[in-house]
Write an enzyme that holds these catalytic residues in place. Structure first.
Site, PDB file in Angstrom:
ATOM      1  N   ARG A 146       0.836  -1.203   0.000  1.00  8.06           N
ATOM      2  CA  ARG A 146       0.000   0.000   0.000  1.00  8.06           C
ATOM      3  C   ARG A 146       0.872   1.255   0.000  1.00  8.06           C
ATOM      4  NH1 ARG A 146      -4.493   0.220   4.520  1.00  8.06           N
ATOM      5  NH2 ARG A 146      -2.703   0.685   5.843  1.00  8.06           N
ATOM      6  N   LYS A 191      -2.547   6.704   1.430  1.00  4.00           N
ATOM      7  CA  LYS A 191      -2.467   6.982   2.877  1.00  4.00           C
ATOM      8  C   LYS A 191      -1.530   8.165   3.094  1.00  4.00           C
ATOM      9  CE  LYS A 191      -2.694   4.364   7.164  1.00  4.00           C
ATOM     10  NZ  LYS A 191      -4.147   4.301   7.427  1.00  4.00           N
ATOM     11  N   GLU A 224     -16.419   6.087   3.733  1.00  2.00           N
ATOM     12  CA  GLU A 224     -15.711   5.512   4.880  1.00  2.00           C
ATOM     13  C   GLU A 224     -15.744   6.446   6.075  1.00  2.00           C
ATOM     14  OE1 GLU A 224     -11.438   5.217   5.197  1.00  2.00           O
ATOM     15  OE2 GLU A 224     -11.205   6.114   3.224  1.00  2.00           O
TER      16      GLU A 224
HETATM   17  C1  LIG Z   1      -5.218   3.525   7.559  1.00  2.00           C
HETATM   18  C2  LIG Z   1      -6.623   3.880   7.209  1.00  2.00           C
HETATM   19  C3  LIG Z   1      -7.683   2.949   7.312  1.00  2.00           C
HETATM   20  C4  LIG Z   1      -7.516   1.584   7.907  1.00  2.00           C
HETATM   21  O1  LIG Z   1      -6.651   0.762   7.203  1.00  2.00           O
HETATM   22  P1  LIG Z   1      -6.038  -0.527   7.902  1.00  2.00           P
HETATM   23  O2  LIG Z   1      -5.070  -1.058   6.909  1.00  2.00           O
HETATM   24  O3  LIG Z   1      -7.153  -1.468   8.151  1.00  2.00           O
HETATM   25  O4  LIG Z   1      -5.407  -0.076   9.166  1.00  2.00           O
HETATM   26  C5  LIG Z   1      -8.941   3.352   6.887  1.00  2.00           C
HETATM   27  N1  LIG Z   1      -9.180   4.585   6.417  1.00  2.00           N
HETATM   28  C6  LIG Z   1      -8.201   5.518   6.333  1.00  2.00           C
HETATM   29  C7  LIG Z   1      -8.532   6.868   5.816  1.00  2.00           C
HETATM   30  C8  LIG Z   1      -6.898   5.184   6.721  1.00  2.00           C
HETATM   31  O5  LIG Z   1      -5.936   6.114   6.637  1.00  2.00           O
END
Ligand SMILES: *Cc1c(COP(=O)(O)O)cnc(C)c1O
Length: 355
Positions: free
Chosen positions: A96, A199, A235
């Site tokens: 990722r 991210k 989300e």
């Molecule tokens: C990191 C993150 C998540 C969760 O991802 P995981 O890999 O399950 O920890 C969900 N939404 C956002 C905006 C994130 O930055």
């Protein structure tokens, strides 16, 4: 310190932990003895090392500071019943971060380099990996930033990749408890073809104001809608959404502007292969929430936060109950945390031992 030196040093020691109030750790920064640091210069990654220096020394003109050319990750190390330590799908975090790096024109951190660095940081700070049974874990925060003397809007020539760690508490000390969320119409966290799936800190900067509005109104967090039409759930601020239907379906939104949660994809897999459910990635319309008998938010930090109710304008919709967690949410939580702490057999490749 050289990575190999740490391996040798630690081989001679037995399992030891510092004494901390493991049961009452929150999610707070703690300066541990070691972190990993590597420089990217002249088109290549230099050899990384563990350092005791917790301060980054970077140019005031670094593109990460001015134009947000930075990315991060989050994952945990778990202490198992036999005292060993393991990581959960760190290769997925590496991949990722590589996708995020591509989007922001940053150099990729190779998967092996990423996973080895995670292991080295855990090993070097081994005493801070919380004991089994406390629900606490060692949280790892990988960070990739563009640095150097560049003030024009363009990608940096130099980068720092660092990973630090801190012990964090079990999000739900007294067991899973549902909370309420605010569906936000006024603000989006990401644009349709923007950086929602990357991210990056910029998405979080954009979410702080709506997050504050939600917290001030006693909601745990914001649920964002699809930025183009505001008709579908995308989300939560830092977690993905899922719903469970009466037809035994595990449903999560499919959209190019949500962050692909590793927890979410793990739950999709477990719902299908361990609970016999139908996994569905698709639209979750806010005017069709009655199809769900349970709902939750999922991410590394809390694993699963059951969603009691959602406020949208004047409407308040309750999924299962405002006070009790639903049976399927609980089963999914137990299955996933069982795997992470080594009590339940993991699908192949999900667990990486730190030794
Ligand atoms: C990191 C993150 C998540 C969760 O991802 P995981 O890999 O399950 O920890 C969900 N939404 C956002 C905006 C994130 O930055």
């Amino acid at each position: 310190m050289d990575l190999n030196q740490v391996k040798k040093k630690k081989l001679r020691s037995t399992i030891m932990t510092v004494s901390l109030d493991w049961e009452n750790l929150g999610f707070s920064y703690m300066k541990l003895p070691y972190r990993y640091l590597a420089y990217y210069r002249n088109g290549a990654w230099e050899k990384g090392e563990l350092t005791e220096d917790a301060t980054l020394h970077i140019s005031e003109s670094s593109p990460s500071l001015h134009y947000g050319q930075q990315a991060f990750e989050g994952l945990k190390a778990y202490r198992t019943k036999d005292g060993s330590i393991q990581l959960f799908r760190p290769d997925q975090n590496a991949k990722r971060l590589q996708r995020t790096a591509d989007r922001l024109l940053m150099p990729q951190v190779p998967t092996d380099m990423f996973v080895d660095a995670c292991k080295a940081v855990v090993k070097a700070n081994e005493e801070y990996v919380p004991p089994y049974g406390t629900g606490a874990t060692l949280y790892l925060r990988p960070l990739l930033i563009g640095v150097g003397d560049i003030i024009g809007v363009k990608p940096a020539d130099e980068y720092i990749f660092t990973i630090f760690a801190m012990p964090v508490g079990n999000y739900f000390k007294g067991g899973l408890v549902p909370t309420n969320f605010l569906i936000q119409d006024e603000y989006d966290r990401a644009a349709p073809h923007g950086t929602g799936a990357a991210k990056v800190g910029g998405n979080y900067a954009a979410s702080m104001l709506p997050g504050k509005i939600a917290h001030d109104r006693n909601f745990s967090d914001v649920i964002y809608l699809d930025p183009a039409t505001h008709t579908k759930i995308e989300e939560v601020g830092s977690a993905n959404f899922f719903g469970i239907t009466a037809n035994n379906e595990f449903v999560t939104p499919l959209s190019p502007s949500i962050l692909p949660s590793i927890t979410k994809y793990s739950l999709l897999y477990l719902a299908e292969h361990r609970l016999g459910m139908t996994p569905i990635e698709g639209d979750v319309f806010i005017n069709d929430l009655d199809r769900f008998v349970e709902a939750g938010a999922c991410g590394t930090a809390a694993v699963i936060s059951p969603i009691g109710g959602v406020q949208h304008g004047d409407d308040f919709h309750v999924f299962y109950s405002e006070t009790e967690v639903g049976p399927i949410t609980r089963k999914l939580y137990d299955e996933l945390t069982g795997i992470q702490f080594g009590d339940v057999e993991a699908p192949e490749g999900w667990i990486v031992k730190v030794d």
